[in-house]
Design a protein around this motif. Structure first.
Motif, PDB file in Angstrom:
ATOM      1  N   LEU A 103       0.776  -1.240   0.000  1.00  0.00           N
ATOM      2  CA  LEU A 103       0.000   0.000   0.000  1.00  0.00           C
ATOM      3  C   LEU A 103       0.810   1.294   0.000  1.00  0.00           C
ATOM      4  CD1 LEU A 103      -3.092  -0.776   2.242  1.00  0.00           C
ATOM      5  CD2 LEU A 103      -2.898  -0.833  -0.233  1.00  0.00           C
ATOM      6  N   PRO A 104       1.940   1.393   0.682  1.00  0.00           N
ATOM      7  CA  PRO A 104       2.635   2.684   0.733  1.00  0.00           C
ATOM      8  C   PRO A 104       3.025   3.257  -0.625  1.00  0.00           C
ATOM      9  CG  PRO A 104       3.490   1.268   2.434  1.00  0.00           C
ATOM     10  CD  PRO A 104       2.562   0.431   1.596  1.00  0.00           C
ATOM     11  N   GLN A 105       3.240   2.415  -1.611  1.00  0.00           N
ATOM     12  CA  GLN A 105       3.631   2.944  -2.918  1.00  0.00           C
ATOM     13  C   GLN A 105       2.505   3.700  -3.614  1.00  0.00           C
ATOM     14  OE1 GLN A 105       4.695  -0.227  -5.619  1.00  0.00           O
ATOM     15  NE2 GLN A 105       3.224  -1.597  -4.663  1.00  0.00           N
ATOM     16  N   PHE A 106       1.279   3.552  -3.141  1.00  0.00           N
ATOM     17  CA  PHE A 106       0.144   4.250  -3.731  1.00  0.00           C
ATOM     18  C   PHE A 106      -0.311   5.451  -2.908  1.00  0.00           C
ATOM     19  CE2 PHE A 106      -0.177  -0.139  -5.262  1.00  0.00           C
ATOM     20  CZ  PHE A 106      -0.111   0.103  -6.620  1.00  0.00           C
ATOM     21  N   ILE A 107       0.386   5.754  -1.844  1.00  0.00           N
ATOM     22  CA  ILE A 107       0.037   6.885  -0.983  1.00  0.00           C
ATOM     23  C   ILE A 107       1.026   8.012  -1.251  1.00  0.00           C
ATOM     24  CG2 ILE A 107      -0.266   7.674   1.385  1.00  0.00           C
ATOM     25  CD1 ILE A 107      -0.890   4.746   2.118  1.00  0.00           C
ATOM     26  N   GLY A 108       0.495   9.117  -1.742  1.00  0.00           N
ATOM     27  CA  GLY A 108       1.340  10.270  -2.041  1.00  0.00           C
ATOM     28  C   GLY A 108       1.742  11.015  -0.785  1.00  0.00           C
ATOM     29  N   PRO A 109       2.754  11.858  -0.885  1.00  0.00           N
ATOM     30  CA  PRO A 109       3.210  12.615   0.292  1.00  0.00           C
ATOM     31  C   PRO A 109       2.162  13.586   0.826  1.00  0.00           C
ATOM     32  CG  PRO A 109       4.755  12.868  -1.558  1.00  0.00           C
ATOM     33  CD  PRO A 109       3.595  12.076  -2.044  1.00  0.00           C
ATOM     34  N   ALA A 110       1.278  14.071  -0.055  1.00  0.00           N
ATOM     35  CA  ALA A 110       0.274  15.035   0.389  1.00  0.00           C
ATOM     36  C   ALA A 110      -1.019  14.368   0.846  1.00  0.00           C
ATOM     37  CB  ALA A 110      -0.034  16.008  -0.748  1.00  0.00           C
ATOM     38  N   ASP A 111      -1.141  13.045   0.661  1.00  0.00           N
ATOM     39  CA  ASP A 111      -2.373  12.327   1.018  1.00  0.00           C
ATOM     40  C   ASP A 111      -2.435  12.044   2.514  1.00  0.00           C
ATOM     41  OD1 ASP A 111      -3.084  12.242  -1.651  1.00  0.00           O
ATOM     42  OD2 ASP A 111      -2.202  10.258  -1.969  1.00  0.00           O
ATOM     43  N   SER A 112      -3.656  11.932   3.003  1.00  0.00           N
ATOM     44  CA  SER A 112      -3.872  11.480   4.374  1.00  0.00           C
ATOM     45  C   SER A 112      -3.608   9.972   4.399  1.00  0.00           C
ATOM     46  CB  SER A 112      -5.303  11.768   4.804  1.00  0.00           C
ATOM     47  OG  SER A 112      -5.597  11.097   6.011  1.00  0.00           O
ATOM     48  N   VAL A 113      -2.652   9.558   5.189  1.00  0.00           N
ATOM     49  CA  VAL A 113      -2.229   8.160   5.184  1.00  0.00           C
ATOM     50  C   VAL A 113      -3.369   7.239   5.621  1.00  0.00           C
ATOM     51  CG1 VAL A 113      -0.625   6.500   6.198  1.00  0.00           C
ATOM     52  CG2 VAL A 113       0.178   8.772   5.569  1.00  0.00           C
ATOM     53  N   LEU A 114      -4.048   7.575   6.695  1.00  0.00           N
ATOM     54  CA  LEU A 114      -5.122   6.725   7.188  1.00  0.00           C
ATOM     55  C   LEU A 114      -6.274   6.656   6.185  1.00  0.00           C
ATOM     56  CD1 LEU A 114      -6.242   4.978   9.455  1.00  0.00           C
ATOM     57  CD2 LEU A 114      -7.246   7.051  10.427  1.00  0.00           C
ATOM     58  N   GLN A 115      -6.682   7.793   5.665  1.00  0.00           N
ATOM     59  CA  GLN A 115      -7.804   7.826   4.738  1.00  0.00           C
ATOM     60  C   GLN A 115      -7.483   7.050   3.458  1.00  0.00           C
ATOM     61  OE1 GLN A 115      -8.920  11.767   3.576  1.00  0.00           O
ATOM     62  NE2 GLN A 115     -10.880  11.125   2.711  1.00  0.00           N
ATOM     63  N   LYS A 116      -6.317   7.271   2.898  1.00  0.00           N
ATOM     64  CA  LYS A 116      -5.938   6.594   1.655  1.00  0.00           C
ATOM     65  C   LYS A 116      -5.737   5.099   1.904  1.00  0.00           C
ATOM     66  CE  LYS A 116      -4.535   7.006  -2.692  1.00  0.00           C
ATOM     67  NZ  LYS A 116      -4.375   8.080  -3.613  1.00  0.00           N
ATOM     68  N   SER A 117      -5.172   4.733   3.041  1.00  0.00           N
ATOM     69  CA  SER A 117      -4.988   3.322   3.372  1.00  0.00           C
ATOM     70  C   SER A 117      -6.325   2.616   3.505  1.00  0.00           C
ATOM     71  CB  SER A 117      -4.203   3.167   4.673  1.00  0.00           C
ATOM     72  OG  SER A 117      -2.907   3.665   4.531  1.00  0.00           O
ATOM     73  N   MET A 118      -7.274   3.260   4.173  1.00  0.00           N
ATOM     74  CA  MET A 118      -8.600   2.664   4.322  1.00  0.00           C
ATOM     75  C   MET A 118      -9.305   2.524   2.974  1.00  0.00           C
ATOM     76  SD  MET A 118      -9.193   1.691   7.290  1.00  0.00           S
ATOM     77  CE  MET A 118      -7.818   1.582   8.375  1.00  0.00           C
ATOM     78  N   PHE A 119      -9.142   3.518   2.117  1.00  0.00           N
ATOM     79  CA  PHE A 119      -9.743   3.465   0.788  1.00  0.00           C
ATOM     80  C   PHE A 119      -9.167   2.299  -0.024  1.00  0.00           C
ATOM     81  CE2 PHE A 119      -9.552   4.793  -3.717  1.00  0.00           C
ATOM     82  CZ  PHE A 119     -10.912   4.774  -3.987  1.00  0.00           C
ATOM     83  N   LEU A 120      -7.852   2.168  -0.037  1.00  0.00           N
ATOM     84  CA  LEU A 120      -7.217   1.089  -0.779  1.00  0.00           C
ATOM     85  C   LEU A 120      -7.533  -0.277  -0.186  1.00  0.00           C
ATOM     86  CD1 LEU A 120      -3.768   2.765  -1.470  1.00  0.00           C
ATOM     87  CD2 LEU A 120      -5.616   2.364  -3.111  1.00  0.00           C
TER      88      LEU A 120
END
Length: 98
Positions: free
Chosen positions: A26-43
């Protein structure tokens, strides 16, 4: 039914392979400006939806195969074929040179 769901949930949560998958993938799809928790939950939600869709497709296919193999004619052919195969293996073994 709830016991089975709870058991599956606990097995998945306590499985180190699942945690390693999410930590590595998952970390490779999370950008530096993204909310880590929100993007992780979405993915993770996308992964869960894909997994559930796949399980529905597999279980529907297994159900259709089960209906096919429960047919008396198909079972007779399978029994005859597997019996002939076992007799053939036995004959080959009996006739094999030592």
């Amino acid at each position: 039914m709830w016991f089975c769901l709870l058991e599956g949930f606990l097995i998945t949560m306590l499985n180190p392979k699942a945690a390693l998958f999410y930590l590595a993938f998952l970390p490779q799809f999370i950008g530096p400006a993204d909310s880590v928790l929100q993007k992780s939950m979405f993915l993770t939600g996308i992964h869960i939806a894909q997994s559930m869709l796949w399980m529905v497709i597999v279980s529907a296919g297994v159900d259709r195969a089960r209906r096919f193999f429960l047919n008396a004619t198909v079972r007779r052919w399978l029994d005859g074929g597997s019996g002939a195969l076992l007799v053939g293996f036995g004959a080959r073994l009996a006739l094999a040179a030592k």
